[in-house]
Scaffold this motif. Structure first.
Motif, PDB file in Angstrom:
ATOM      1  N   SER A 163      24.403  -1.297   4.682  1.00  0.00           N
ATOM      2  CA  SER A 163      23.345  -0.308   4.872  1.00  0.00           C
ATOM      3  C   SER A 163      21.985  -0.989   5.069  1.00  0.00           C
ATOM      4  O   SER A 163      21.213  -0.605   5.957  1.00  0.00           O
ATOM      5  CB  SER A 163      23.300   0.633   3.676  1.00  0.00           C
ATOM      6  OG  SER A 163      22.241   1.527   3.785  1.00  0.00           O
ATOM      7  N   LEU A 164      21.711  -1.984   4.257  1.00  0.00           N
ATOM      8  CA  LEU A 164      20.451  -2.730   4.388  1.00  0.00           C
ATOM      9  C   LEU A 164      20.364  -3.408   5.755  1.00  0.00           C
ATOM     10  O   LEU A 164      19.342  -3.330   6.436  1.00  0.00           O
ATOM     11  CB  LEU A 164      20.339  -3.772   3.274  1.00  0.00           C
ATOM     12  CG  LEU A 164      19.156  -4.724   3.364  1.00  0.00           C
ATOM     13  CD1 LEU A 164      17.861  -3.989   3.076  1.00  0.00           C
ATOM     14  CD2 LEU A 164      19.338  -5.894   2.420  1.00  0.00           C
ATOM     15  N   LEU A 165      21.445  -4.049   6.165  1.00  0.00           N
ATOM     16  CA  LEU A 165      21.453  -4.738   7.456  1.00  0.00           C
ATOM     17  C   LEU A 165      21.280  -3.764   8.611  1.00  0.00           C
ATOM     18  O   LEU A 165      20.575  -4.059   9.578  1.00  0.00           O
ATOM     19  CB  LEU A 165      22.743  -5.535   7.632  1.00  0.00           C
ATOM     20  CG  LEU A 165      22.905  -6.761   6.740  1.00  0.00           C
ATOM     21  CD1 LEU A 165      24.276  -7.371   6.944  1.00  0.00           C
ATOM     22  CD2 LEU A 165      21.819  -7.774   7.006  1.00  0.00           C
ATOM     23  N   SER A 177      13.367  -6.336  27.993  1.00  0.00           N
ATOM     24  CA  SER A 177      12.468  -6.255  29.151  1.00  0.00           C
ATOM     25  C   SER A 177      12.025  -4.835  29.473  1.00  0.00           C
ATOM     26  O   SER A 177      12.228  -4.320  30.565  1.00  0.00           O
ATOM     27  CB  SER A 177      13.122  -6.904  30.373  1.00  0.00           C
ATOM     28  OG  SER A 177      14.293  -6.211  30.740  1.00  0.00           O
ATOM     29  N   GLY A 178      11.457  -4.183  28.496  1.00  0.00           N
ATOM     30  CA  GLY A 178      10.912  -2.850  28.708  1.00  0.00           C
ATOM     31  C   GLY A 178      11.927  -1.733  28.580  1.00  0.00           C
ATOM     32  O   GLY A 178      11.560  -0.574  28.601  1.00  0.00           O
ATOM     33  N   GLY A 179      13.197  -2.055  28.449  1.00  0.00           N
ATOM     34  CA  GLY A 179      14.224  -1.024  28.287  1.00  0.00           C
ATOM     35  C   GLY A 179      14.337  -0.590  26.842  1.00  0.00           C
ATOM     36  O   GLY A 179      13.606  -1.048  25.961  1.00  0.00           O
ATOM     37  N   LEU A 180      15.258   0.302  26.601  1.00  0.00           N
ATOM     38  CA  LEU A 180      15.479   0.790  25.252  1.00  0.00           C
ATOM     39  C   LEU A 180      16.265  -0.223  24.428  1.00  0.00           C
ATOM     40  O   LEU A 180      17.209  -0.840  24.922  1.00  0.00           O
ATOM     41  CB  LEU A 180      16.268   2.100  25.295  1.00  0.00           C
ATOM     42  CG  LEU A 180      15.557   3.298  25.893  1.00  0.00           C
ATOM     43  CD1 LEU A 180      16.533   4.456  26.028  1.00  0.00           C
ATOM     44  CD2 LEU A 180      14.395   3.706  25.022  1.00  0.00           C
ATOM     45  N   ALA A 181      15.879  -0.379  23.184  1.00  0.00           N
ATOM     46  CA  ALA A 181      16.641  -1.221  22.264  1.00  0.00           C
ATOM     47  C   ALA A 181      17.938  -0.501  21.914  1.00  0.00           C
ATOM     48  O   ALA A 181      17.967   0.730  21.826  1.00  0.00           O
ATOM     49  CB  ALA A 181      15.823  -1.489  21.008  1.00  0.00           C
ATOM     50  N   PRO A 182      19.010  -1.232  21.732  1.00  0.00           N
ATOM     51  CA  PRO A 182      20.281  -0.577  21.426  1.00  0.00           C
ATOM     52  C   PRO A 182      20.273   0.023  20.029  1.00  0.00           C
ATOM     53  O   PRO A 182      19.577  -0.451  19.130  1.00  0.00           O
ATOM     54  CB  PRO A 182      21.297  -1.714  21.523  1.00  0.00           C
ATOM     55  CG  PRO A 182      20.508  -2.943  21.251  1.00  0.00           C
ATOM     56  CD  PRO A 182      19.151  -2.681  21.804  1.00  0.00           C
ATOM     57  N   GLY A 183      21.058   1.066  19.863  1.00  0.00           N
ATOM     58  CA  GLY A 183      21.228   1.652  18.547  1.00  0.00           C
ATOM     59  C   GLY A 183      22.327   0.931  17.804  1.00  0.00           C
ATOM     60  O   GLY A 183      23.243   0.363  18.401  1.00  0.00           O
ATOM     61  N   ILE A 184      22.257   0.936  16.497  1.00  0.00           N
ATOM     62  CA  ILE A 184      23.272   0.266  15.692  1.00  0.00           C
ATOM     63  C   ILE A 184      24.175   1.341  15.105  1.00  0.00           C
ATOM     64  O   ILE A 184      23.747   2.150  14.283  1.00  0.00           O
ATOM     65  CB  ILE A 184      22.617  -0.586  14.595  1.00  0.00           C
ATOM     66  CG1 ILE A 184      21.774  -1.666  15.256  1.00  0.00           C
ATOM     67  CG2 ILE A 184      23.674  -1.196  13.693  1.00  0.00           C
ATOM     68  CD1 ILE A 184      20.985  -2.506  14.321  1.00  0.00           C
ATOM     69  N   ALA A 193      17.920  -2.511  12.977  1.00  0.00           N
ATOM     70  CA  ALA A 193      17.335  -1.518  13.888  1.00  0.00           C
ATOM     71  C   ALA A 193      15.834  -1.754  14.015  1.00  0.00           C
ATOM     72  O   ALA A 193      15.282  -1.713  15.122  1.00  0.00           O
ATOM     73  CB  ALA A 193      17.627  -0.111  13.385  1.00  0.00           C
ATOM     74  N   ALA A 194      15.179  -2.027  12.897  1.00  0.00           N
ATOM     75  CA  ALA A 194      13.738  -2.292  12.932  1.00  0.00           C
ATOM     76  C   ALA A 194      13.427  -3.586  13.678  1.00  0.00           C
ATOM     77  O   ALA A 194      12.457  -3.655  14.443  1.00  0.00           O
ATOM     78  CB  ALA A 194      13.193  -2.353  11.510  1.00  0.00           C
TER      79      ALA A 194
END
Length: 138
Positions: free
Chosen positions: A11-13, A30-37, A18-19
């Motif tokens: 949970s901590l990881l 490069s300006g795109g969306l960061a992936p979700g975990i 994500a942050a």
């Protein structure tokens, strides 16, 4: 079955990764969306963490996964800065593509194309009779 310790670390990881991906290392995408975990699974010795990423939005998923794998050391270092007071050891990060959302969308599309005929109506049903209730006491 994961222990409480593994669940807490996972949970901590998940929160801190994500942050890190959204705030600390946005230049990787490069300006795109960061992936979700989607999920993080930690080994019992807390030495390795398997990180499942949701890469649906933002371009080619395999290309984005390779970028993340190539920069795993930098990601782990940024993560270590964030959790240094909470965790004694930062686990080795192994990244995987979580395609469960795309699989669910595909299955929804397949089920939507099926032709399922309605169930046949019984001819014996008469609506004028009330069903009797079972007697509980004699």
């Amino acid at each position: 079955m994961e222990s409480k310790r593994q669940q807490k670390m996972a949970s901590l990881l998940q929160q801190e990764l994500a942050a890190v991906l959204q705030r600390d290392l946005p230049h990787l995408f490069s300006g795109g969306l960061a992936p979700g975990i989607s999920t993080v699974k930690v080994t019992p010795d807390l030495g390795q963490a398997r990180v499942y990423l949701s890469l649906l939005l933002g371009g080619d998923a395999n290309e984005r996964l390779e970028i993340i794998k190539d920069n795993a050391k930098e990601i782990r270092h940024a993560l270590a800065k964030r959790i240094r007071k909470t965790a004694r050891v930062v686990p080795e990060l192994i990244f995987f593509h979580d395609d469960s959302a795309s699989y669910a969308a595909h299955m929804d599309q397949v089920l939507g194309t099926l032709h399922i005929p309605p169930a046949p109506k019984d001819v014996d049903d008469s609506d004028d009779e009330k069903p009797t209730r079972p007697r509980l006491f004699n």
